[in-house]
Design a protein around this motif. Sequence first.
Motif, PDB file in Angstrom:
ATOM      1  N   ARG A  42       1.883   4.678   9.602  1.00 39.60           N
ATOM      2  CA  ARG A  42       2.554   4.891   8.986  1.00 39.60           C
ATOM      3  C   ARG A  42       3.932   4.267   9.707  1.00 39.60           C
ATOM      4  O   ARG A  42       4.806   4.249   9.068  1.00 39.60           O
ATOM      5  N   VAL A  43       4.558   5.377  11.245  1.00 43.31           N
ATOM      6  CA  VAL A  43       5.033   4.680  11.759  1.00 43.31           C
ATOM      7  C   VAL A  43       5.179   2.862  11.688  1.00 43.31           C
ATOM      8  O   VAL A  43       6.036   2.390  11.597  1.00 43.31           O
ATOM      9  N   GLU A  44       4.168   2.623  12.421  1.00 46.41           N
ATOM     10  CA  GLU A  44       3.398   1.145  12.377  1.00 46.41           C
ATOM     11  C   GLU A  44       4.000  -0.052  11.000  1.00 46.41           C
ATOM     12  O   GLU A  44       4.985  -0.621  11.181  1.00 46.41           O
ATOM     13  N   ALA A  45       3.331   0.598   9.939  1.00 43.83           N
ATOM     14  CA  ALA A  45       4.047  -0.240   9.068  1.00 43.83           C
ATOM     15  C   ALA A  45       5.134  -0.570   8.393  1.00 43.83           C
ATOM     16  O   ALA A  45       5.620  -1.435   8.095  1.00 43.83           O
ATOM     17  N   PHE A  46       6.001   0.980   8.658  1.00 40.97           N
ATOM     18  CA  PHE A  46       7.577   0.823   8.477  1.00 40.97           C
ATOM     19  C   PHE A  46       8.681   0.421   9.160  1.00 40.97           C
ATOM     20  O   PHE A  46       9.608   0.222   8.348  1.00 40.97           O
ATOM     21  N   GLY A  87       0.486  -1.237  -0.010  1.00 43.93           N
ATOM     22  CA  GLY A  87       0.193   0.171  -0.108  1.00 43.93           C
ATOM     23  C   GLY A  87       0.555   0.664   0.150  1.00 43.93           C
ATOM     24  O   GLY A  87       0.268   2.095  -0.261  1.00 43.93           O
ATOM     25  N   TYR A  88       1.954   1.147  -0.091  1.00 48.21           N
ATOM     26  CA  TYR A  88       3.260   2.046   0.598  1.00 48.21           C
ATOM     27  C   TYR A  88       4.134   2.038  -0.951  1.00 48.21           C
ATOM     28  O   TYR A  88       5.466   2.491  -0.667  1.00 48.21           O
ATOM     29  N   GLY A  89       4.478   1.298  -1.980  1.00 47.77           N
ATOM     30  CA  GLY A  89       4.920   1.223  -3.056  1.00 47.77           C
ATOM     31  C   GLY A  89       5.635   2.386  -3.611  1.00 47.77           C
ATOM     32  O   GLY A  89       3.756   3.210  -3.787  1.00 47.77           O
ATOM     33  N   THR A  95      16.833   5.935   1.185  1.00 45.56           N
ATOM     34  CA  THR A  95      15.944   5.714   2.120  1.00 45.56           C
ATOM     35  C   THR A  95      15.175   7.114   2.464  1.00 45.56           C
ATOM     36  O   THR A  95      16.413   7.993   1.828  1.00 45.56           O
ATOM     37  N   ASP A  96      14.451   7.448   3.115  1.00 47.04           N
ATOM     38  CA  ASP A  96      13.746   8.839   3.262  1.00 47.04           C
ATOM     39  C   ASP A  96      12.797   8.623   4.271  1.00 47.04           C
ATOM     40  O   ASP A  96      12.882   7.699   4.416  1.00 47.04           O
ATOM     41  N   THR A  97      12.245   9.809   4.783  1.00 41.40           N
ATOM     42  CA  THR A  97      11.230   9.768   5.522  1.00 41.40           C
ATOM     43  C   THR A  97       9.883   8.903   5.512  1.00 41.40           C
ATOM     44  O   THR A  97       9.703   8.483   4.483  1.00 41.40           O
ATOM     45  N   GLY A 126       2.998  16.688   3.954  1.00 37.02           N
ATOM     46  CA  GLY A 126       1.608  16.250   3.284  1.00 37.02           C
ATOM     47  C   GLY A 126       1.077  14.998   4.015  1.00 37.02           C
ATOM     48  O   GLY A 126      -0.585  14.526   3.705  1.00 37.02           O
ATOM     49  N   ASP A 127       1.908  14.089   5.052  1.00 33.36           N
ATOM     50  CA  ASP A 127       1.933  13.009   5.680  1.00 33.36           C
ATOM     51  C   ASP A 127       1.116  12.650   6.736  1.00 33.36           C
ATOM     52  O   ASP A 127       1.000  11.795   7.633  1.00 33.36           O
ATOM     53  N   GLU A 128       1.217  14.248   7.594  1.00 32.43           N
ATOM     54  CA  GLU A 128       1.219  14.341   8.804  1.00 32.43           C
ATOM     55  C   GLU A 128       0.081  13.673   9.701  1.00 32.43           C
ATOM     56  O   GLU A 128       0.092  12.982  10.700  1.00 32.43           O
TER      57      GLU A 128
END
Length: 307
Positions: free
Chosen positions: A240-244, A189-191, A225-227, A232-234
Motif C-alpha cells: 500500500r505505501v508503495e502504491a500510494f 485497485g484502491y478506489g 485524506t486519510d491513512t 485491518g490492512d496491516e
Amino acid sequence: MTFGSDQMNLLSISDLSPQEIGAILDRADDLKARRGDPSARSILAGKSLAAIFEKPSTRTRVSLEVAMTDLGGHTLYLGKNDLQLGRGETLPDTARVLSRFVHGIAARVYDHKTLEELGRHAAVPVINVLSDQEHPCQILADLMTVRERFGRLSGLKVAWIGDGNNVCNSTIIAAAMMGMEIVVASPPGYGPNRKILDHADRLGGGTVVVTDPVKAVSGADVVSTDTWVSMGDEDDAVRRVEAFRRYQVNADLLSHASDGAIVMHCLPAHRGQEITDEVMDGPKSAILDQSENRLHSAKAVLERFLV
C-alpha cells in the motif's frame, strides 16, 4: 452491502435525510456555542450508552464519553474482552440483553454486518461509530467543519486523495446528499467500492474517480485524506505505501486547490506519508477543528437518537 433510511438506527450516513443532517449540524453548532451551560446536563439525564469497541480509538471513544457526560448521561465502554461474545454468546442475544439495560448502543467494529445484526435485534438505537463500510459520525463532524469555514455545503468541491476506505465512502454519500461535488483520486485497485458509487448516484451525486491527484485537487475547496493503511490492512502495508506514494497531500499538491481551500484528515495521521507536517500544521489545515467537532456533532447525534 445495504443502505436505506433506518429511522431507529444510524448505520449509514444515508439513514439520515439531508434535512436531518442539516438539523443535526444546526444543533451541533448550538451545543458547541454554549458548551458549559449547566442546563445541557438535563438533555440525556438518566440515559446510558453501551459503547462496543472491537478496534482501538482516541477521538471516537473520548468524544462519545465526554458528549454523554456533558449531556448528563453515562457511557459503558465495552472492549472486545469485556463481553461474552468472545466466549460464544451470539450477537442477537447480546443485542437483546443490552437493550434491557441501556438506551442506545454505539459500536466500532471491523465488519459492517456486525452492526446490521445488532440493529436487527436491538430494541434500542444502534449507532455506527466506524465499520469497514462507513463512518457516519466522522462525516457529520466533517460537514460541520466545512460549513463553519464556508457558511454552506452545496456547490463546494471536495477532493478525496488516497484510499477508497470507509471514510471516503461516507464522504461520497454525504456529498451526494448535500449537493457537493466530489472527485476521488486513488491508485488503481484502491478506489471506492462500486456499490457506494452507485448508491451515491441514486442519491443525486455524480462522483468522479480519477488516478491523478492533481486533477482531483484542481480548484477544490476541501482537500481530504486519510491513512494509507487502515486497521485491518496491516498485512498489505508495504504494498500500500508503495502504491500510494504520489498521493501525498503536500504543499505542491495543495497549490492546485482554490485559494481558500481547507485541508482535512480524520486522524490518526501518519505524518510524512499521506500528509506532510507543513500542510497538517499550516494555515489551510482545519484538522484540529474537525477533530474537536467530533464532540459537538456526537452530542447532536446522541440527542437525536437517545431522547
